[in-house]
Scaffold this motif. Structure first.
Motif, PDB file in Angstrom:
ATOM      1  N   ARG A   2      -4.942   6.275  -1.208  1.00 36.82           N
ATOM      2  CA  ARG A   2      -4.251   5.092  -0.699  1.00 36.82           C
ATOM      3  C   ARG A   2      -4.611   3.930  -1.636  1.00 36.82           C
ATOM      4  N   ASN A   3      -3.601   3.299  -2.223  1.00 32.07           N
ATOM      5  CA  ASN A   3      -3.873   2.182  -3.123  1.00 32.07           C
ATOM      6  C   ASN A   3      -2.602   1.381  -3.328  1.00 32.07           C
ATOM      7  N   TRP A   4      -2.631   0.464  -4.307  1.00 34.31           N
ATOM      8  CA  TRP A   4      -1.534  -0.470  -4.571  1.00 34.31           C
ATOM      9  C   TRP A   4      -0.734  -0.015  -5.802  1.00 34.31           C
ATOM     10  N   PRO A   5       0.412  -0.626  -6.061  1.00 35.89           N
ATOM     11  CA  PRO A   5       1.276  -0.193  -7.171  1.00 35.89           C
ATOM     12  C   PRO A   5       0.648  -0.273  -8.562  1.00 35.89           C
ATOM     13  N   TYR A   6      -0.334  -1.133  -8.757  1.00 34.13           N
ATOM     14  CA  TYR A   6      -0.914  -1.297 -10.095  1.00 34.13           C
ATOM     15  C   TYR A   6      -1.499   0.007 -10.633  1.00 34.13           C
ATOM     16  N   VAL A   7      -1.854   0.935  -9.718  1.00 32.38           N
ATOM     17  CA  VAL A   7      -2.498   2.192 -10.116  1.00 32.38           C
ATOM     18  C   VAL A   7      -1.568   3.043 -10.979  1.00 32.38           C
ATOM     19  N   TRP A   8      -0.281   2.988 -10.718  1.00 28.93           N
ATOM     20  CA  TRP A   8       0.673   3.880 -11.393  1.00 28.93           C
ATOM     21  C   TRP A   8       0.565   3.781 -12.908  1.00 28.93           C
ATOM     22  N   LYS A   9       0.598   2.571 -13.424  1.00 30.46           N
ATOM     23  CA  LYS A   9       0.570   2.373 -14.873  1.00 30.46           C
ATOM     24  C   LYS A   9      -0.749   2.867 -15.473  1.00 30.46           C
ATOM     25  N   LEU A  10      -1.851   2.594 -14.811  1.00 28.99           N
ATOM     26  CA  LEU A  10      -3.162   3.004 -15.316  1.00 28.99           C
ATOM     27  C   LEU A  10      -3.349   4.516 -15.222  1.00 28.99           C
ATOM     28  N   ALA A  11      -2.911   5.106 -14.135  1.00 33.66           N
ATOM     29  CA  ALA A  11      -3.067   6.548 -13.950  1.00 33.66           C
ATOM     30  C   ALA A  11      -2.193   7.347 -14.904  1.00 33.66           C
ATOM     31  N   ASN A  12      -1.126   6.729 -15.403  1.00 32.96           N
ATOM     32  CA  ASN A  12      -0.239   7.412 -16.347  1.00 32.96           C
ATOM     33  C   ASN A  12      -0.456   6.969 -17.790  1.00 32.96           C
ATOM     34  N   ALA A  13      -1.530   6.234 -18.014  1.00 31.47           N
ATOM     35  CA  ALA A  13      -1.838   5.784 -19.372  1.00 31.47           C
ATOM     36  C   ALA A  13      -2.401   6.938 -20.196  1.00 31.47           C
ATOM     37  N   GLU A  14      -2.339   6.787 -21.512  1.00 31.46           N
ATOM     38  CA  GLU A  14      -2.885   7.809 -22.408  1.00 31.46           C
ATOM     39  C   GLU A  14      -4.389   7.956 -22.168  1.00 31.46           C
ATOM     40  N   GLY A  15      -4.838   9.175 -22.036  1.00 24.39           N
ATOM     41  CA  GLY A  15      -6.249   9.442 -21.778  1.00 24.39           C
ATOM     42  C   GLY A  15      -6.574   9.686 -20.318  1.00 24.39           C
ATOM     43  N   GLY A  33       0.831  -1.192   0.000  1.00 22.21           N
ATOM     44  CA  GLY A  33       0.000   0.000   0.000  1.00 22.21           C
ATOM     45  C   GLY A  33       0.869   1.246   0.000  1.00 22.21           C
ATOM     46  N   MET A  34       0.405   2.303  -0.663  1.00 18.38           N
ATOM     47  CA  MET A  34       1.193   3.539  -0.729  1.00 18.38           C
ATOM     48  C   MET A  34       0.280   4.737  -0.904  1.00 18.38           C
ATOM     49  N   LEU A  35       0.853   5.907  -0.729  1.00 16.66           N
ATOM     50  CA  LEU A  35       0.106   7.146  -0.879  1.00 16.66           C
ATOM     51  C   LEU A  35       0.427   7.770  -2.236  1.00 16.66           C
ATOM     52  N   TYR A  36      -0.591   7.893  -3.083  1.00 18.30           N
ATOM     53  CA  TYR A  36      -0.473   8.643  -4.331  1.00 18.30           C
ATOM     54  C   TYR A  36      -0.931  10.076  -4.058  1.00 18.30           C
ATOM     55  N   TYR A  37      -0.299  11.040  -4.703  1.00 16.08           N
ATOM     56  CA  TYR A  37      -0.753  12.421  -4.523  1.00 16.08           C
ATOM     57  C   TYR A  37      -0.565  13.212  -5.806  1.00 16.08           C
ATOM     58  N   ARG A  38      -1.314  14.315  -5.903  1.00 17.19           N
ATOM     59  CA  ARG A  38      -1.252  15.186  -7.065  1.00 17.19           C
ATOM     60  C   ARG A  38      -0.038  16.104  -6.953  1.00 17.19           C
ATOM     61  N   LYS A  39       1.026  15.675  -7.560  1.00 16.43           N
ATOM     62  CA  LYS A  39       2.284  16.422  -7.526  1.00 16.43           C
ATOM     63  C   LYS A  39       2.130  17.811  -8.124  1.00 16.43           C
ATOM     64  N   ASP A  40       1.359  17.916  -9.207  1.00 11.88           N
ATOM     65  CA  ASP A  40       1.210  19.208  -9.893  1.00 11.88           C
ATOM     66  C   ASP A  40       0.524  20.248  -9.013  1.00 11.88           C
ATOM     67  N   ILE A  41      -0.533  19.812  -8.298  1.00 10.79           N
ATOM     68  CA  ILE A  41      -1.276  20.767  -7.452  1.00 10.79           C
ATOM     69  C   ILE A  41      -0.440  21.196  -6.255  1.00 10.79           C
TER      70      ILE A  41
END
Length: 467
Positions: A307-320, A186-194
């Motif tokens: 809060r989620n798992w590592p699989y999110v990274w690839k999907l969140a950075n996918a085209e679209g 488990g890890m914390l994802y956050y909006r780096k840009d904001i």
């Protein structure tokens, strides 16, 4: 007449000479043949010995090698896992032509996979040789005697190359039953840009995250501050063990069977999560959300923290994706003055106790969990390594630049308790957390009830003290 008679005599003489020559040649040939026969008769024992030896070689080595069938190992896996692993299984088979691995496709739901294993073991001889185990199945499978002890199969120096939490997740009562092949945490994802635009560093504590969320929500920068999994299922136990650890609490001690769910730290953890809903930092529907519901909200740009798992990274950075290139990760948070941790998931391989081919199964596990195989596997799939060195491997980092940060996440584990009755203990926790989050019970009532039921569950496991 005289000439004719003389001529006839001459021809007769020539014919007699030729016949004599042929007789002489024939006699010489017979002498040679006779000589050869005499020599061969002098060595009958040697020829007989040679014949017997040749027959033995044919029977013992050549014929079995031509007719022997390869050993077939059977492994149950989810469909996507089969797609990922099939090329490496074929590679192993090419290098080991005497072994074949039969991959059986199971359901997507891991609970159903566990049920299939359990049913097979309870019925007697399992049809599976290599057991692909989730980290939380190890205590149950080991306590029941369904999997082999692998402690003496792998030296300590080899084990030290893996993420420590992944190795510990494969142990039960000091013995090793599973070799890790994939990490999860488990890890914390956050909006780096904001946060960068607002010149705010990433939070390290729960308190900082709450303050940042409230301020940026007021400014209209995001609809929600924090997304987490509150649905009544295993995901809520995984999420809660991180928050519990972040407040300095514990669930259950597998050695002493002490239960910490009604301690002040555990009640604070529940109150924190309830307050995120009450204050509007988290949506009211979070009590029904799993991983995918929270991912989609975050990926659509609706929240600051997830809060989620590592699989999110690839999907969140996918085209679209609305947040492509705009996110970063941090280890899970803690309360001020405490040290938090990430719930470790991940998978590994063990060997069924009933397998008729344990040595061949171990040979396959050695190959599939080798550092080189895992390096190629990670490059192909983007999944999370179990070897520490691969998080900083140049080739991998070039493709997945967030992996060094992932190493920080997995090296701070918060393990779910390795109990043989883990499934029942988790079910108890899930039910009472759901009651607390939805307002049916207060935090104190829910956790006292959860602690009481858990103590009843574990009470029978306590070893009687010697008098």
């Amino acid at each position: 007449m005289h000439k004719l008679a003389k001529s006839s005599e001459t021809k007769e003489s020539e014919l007699l000479e030729k016949e004599g020559d042929r007789t002489a040649i024939s006699q010489k040939q017979m002498q040679k043949i006779h000589s050869l026969l005499q020599r061969s008769q002098k060595r009958p024992r040697l020829l007989a010995l040679f014949g017997v030896t040749l027959a033995a070689v044919l029977l013992l080595f050549i014929l079995p090698a031509l007719t022997q069938q390869p050993v077939v190992l059977t492994m149950l896996m989810q469909g996507q896992d089969i797609v990922n692993w099939k090329p490496f299984v074929k590679e192993f088979e090419q290098k080991n032509p005497d072994i074949r691995i039969n991959l059986i496709e199971g359901p997507f739901d891991t609970n159903l996979i566990e049920n299939l294993y359990t049913s097979a073991f309870l019925l007697g001889e399992s049809p599976y040789d290599i057991i692909n185990m989730d980290i939380v199945w190890v205590p149950k499978f080991a306590a029941a005697g369904w999997v082999r002890d692998l402690t003496d199969k792998i030296p300590p120096e080899q084990l030290s190359k893996f993420i420590q939490g992944n190795v510990e997740g494969g142990r039960y009562r000091g013995k090793l039953y599973r070799i890790p092949h994939a990490s999860d945490a488990g890890m914390l994802y956050y909006r780096k840009d904001i946060l960068e635009q607002a010149k705010i560093p990433a939070p390290k504590t729960f308190e900082e995250m709450v303050k940042i969320s409230q301020n940026l929500q007021k400014q209209g920068k995001a609809t929600w501050g924090y997304l987490w999994q509150g649905k009544q299922y295993e995901g809520v136990s995984a999420m809660f063990v991180e928050v519990l650890s972040g407040f300095g609490g514990f669930w259950a001690n597998p050695q002493t069977f002490e239960v910490g769910l009604d301690k002040p730290e555990a009640i604070k953890a529940v109150k924190f999560l309830k307050n995120t809903i009450a204050s509007g930092i988290s949506p009211p529907g979070v009590t029904t959300y799993g991983e995918e519901e929270t991912r989609l909200l975050f990926q659509n740009g609706k929240a600051l923290f997830l809060r989620n798992w590592p699989y999110v990274w690839k999907l969140a950075n996918a085209e679209g994706s609305n947040v492509r290139g705009k996110i970063a990760i941090e280890p899970m948070l803690s309360s001020m003055g405490k040290t938090g941790g990430s719930c470790l998931g991940g998978w590994g391989w063990g060997i069924a106790k009933t397998s008729k081919h344990p040595e061949q199964a171990w040979k396959a596990i050695q190959y599939l969990t080798s550092e080189e195989t895992q390096r190629k596997f990670i490059l192909e799939t983007g999944l999370i390594p179990s070897y520490k060195s691969l998080f900083t491997n140049k080739e991998i980092v070039a493709k997945y630049p967030h992996y060094p940060q992932l190493l920080k996440v997995v090296e701070r584990p918060a393990l779910r308790p390795p109990l043989a009755q883990y499934a029942q203990a988790s079910d108890i926790l899930q039910r009472y957390l759901s009651s607390a989050f939805t307002g049916r019970m207060s935090a104190e009532q829910a956790m006292k009830a959860a602690a009481s039921e858990t103590r009843n569950l574990l009470g029978s496991l306590k070893q009687p003290q010697a008098s």
